[in-house]
Scaffold this motif. Structure first.
Motif: not given
Length: 347
Positions: A231-234, A236-245, A249-252, A313-318
């Motif tokens: 259910g992490l739609a946001e 998932a959408e940001r992950a689809r925008g990344m072609d090389h990575l 996984r933010p927990k660690g 969100r900060w981690l995904y941004g970087h």
């Protein structure tokens, strides 16, 4: 299943020394055989002699490390961390120099320029290093540069299977690191990250690879699917925008930041040997001249978000910033290296 420690010490460690002596004695034979087998190949594909030479040099250095560790144990210095960090630095410096000669390895690092005052302040704080995971030996190169170029004492959570390598087994187990079995589950990994981060001093660096593995298109699709199922739609959408990575996984990373809130966070991007995932890839595709480009930037502890959702969100941004940088690097070298889009980019 990993053999007990006593068995690894009594069997695997001496075995490495025996194999090293054998390879040194028979090295001319193996070089002649691999050179003859490569005669029909064009020069860039004649990898056999280079691998034999590099492998023998690696075994020789491993044997030297094992003998040094035995001496430290006999002399009562097995608990002296600074000596073991120096031993790792010595080993990696020579492996790096050998890779420069044998594989013509070059590493270009784009890093922020710090004044002497800023550098002095930075050395009073530990760092959490969040790096992309791609290509062979990226962790070795990262640890090497942390030890030699940035005067840090790295800590890392590794797969337990790496303890089959006797020198890694002996040296790394004498330092603040962690080995986790493959089936131990994420909870155990997070606990080890917390343990290592919570005890860091000013000169320590905890290294984490948030992707959890090397990028492949299949792993990317599976990772996005898992985000959607949770259910992490946001995300998932940001992950689809990344072609090389792979999506991070933010927990660690968040666990490390919570356990050591005084630490600055360093993001590391690198590219150059992305297509070499398995040993087979290395054998088939390793270029005649290997070039790695890296870029890192530092986020002071005071600028790290405080709330968990903001940190994700900060981690995904970087991570998006790393992905864009990789895309720019591939486009800049595409005319010289390859026509069309870089490999690994999903259609």
């Amino acid at each position: 299943m990993l053999p007990p420690r006593i068995l690894r010490r009594l069997v695997l460690a001496p075995l490495v020394i025996v194999v090293t002596v054998f390879m040194l004695v028979t090295l001319p034979f193996w070089l002649v055989v691999t050179a003859a087998a490569s005669l029909r190949l064009p020069p860039p594909q004649r990898r056999g002699p280079r691998f034999v030479w590099f492998g023998t040099a690696w075994l020789t250095l491993e044997s030297a490390v094992l003998i040094a560790c035995l001496w430290l144990w006999v002399a009562g210095g097995a608990r002296r961390q600074e000596r073991h960090y120096a031993l790792i630095r010595w080993f990696l410096t020579r492996v790096y120099a050998m890779a420069e000669r044998v594989f013509r390895l070059t590493v270009e690092i784009d890093e922020p320029v710090a004044t002497p005052g800023e550098r002095a302040v930075q050395l009073t704080r530990p760092v959490i290093v969040l790096s992309r995971h791609a290509g062979p030996g990226d962790s070795f190169l990262l640890i090497y540069h942390l030890l030699t170029r940035y005067e840090r004492r790295p800590r890392i959570v590794m797969k337990a299977a790496l303890q089959y390598d006797p020198s890694v087994d002996v040296v790394v187990n004498r330092l603040p690191n962690a080995f986790v079995p493959r089936k131990s589950g994420q909870k155990h990994v997070i606990e080890e990250i917390h343990r290592l981060a919570a005890t860091m001093g000013a000169h320590d660096a905890l290294v984490i690879f948030p992707e959890g593995g090397n990028f492949t298109p299949r792993r990317r699709r599976l990772a996005i699917r898992r985000l959607e199922e949770k259910g992490l739609a946001e995300e998932a959408e940001r992950a689809r925008g990344m072609d090389h990575l792979l999506p991070p996984r933010p927990k660690g990373a968040i666990t490390a930041i919570e356990a050591c809130p005084s630490a600055d966070v360093v993001f590391v991007a690198h590219t150059g040997l992305d297509d070499l995932v398995t040993l087979g890839d290395v054998w088939r595709k390793l270029p005649f001249s290997a070039h790695i480009t890296a870029k890192w930037w530092r986020v002071p502890a005071a600028e790290v978000p405080r709330e968990r959702a903001e940190r994700v969100r900060w981690l995904y941004g970087h991570w998006e910033q790393i992905d864009a940088w990789i895309d720019a690097q591939r486009l800049s070298r595409a005319p010289a290296d390859r026509p069309g889009p870089g490999p690994g980019r999903p259609g």
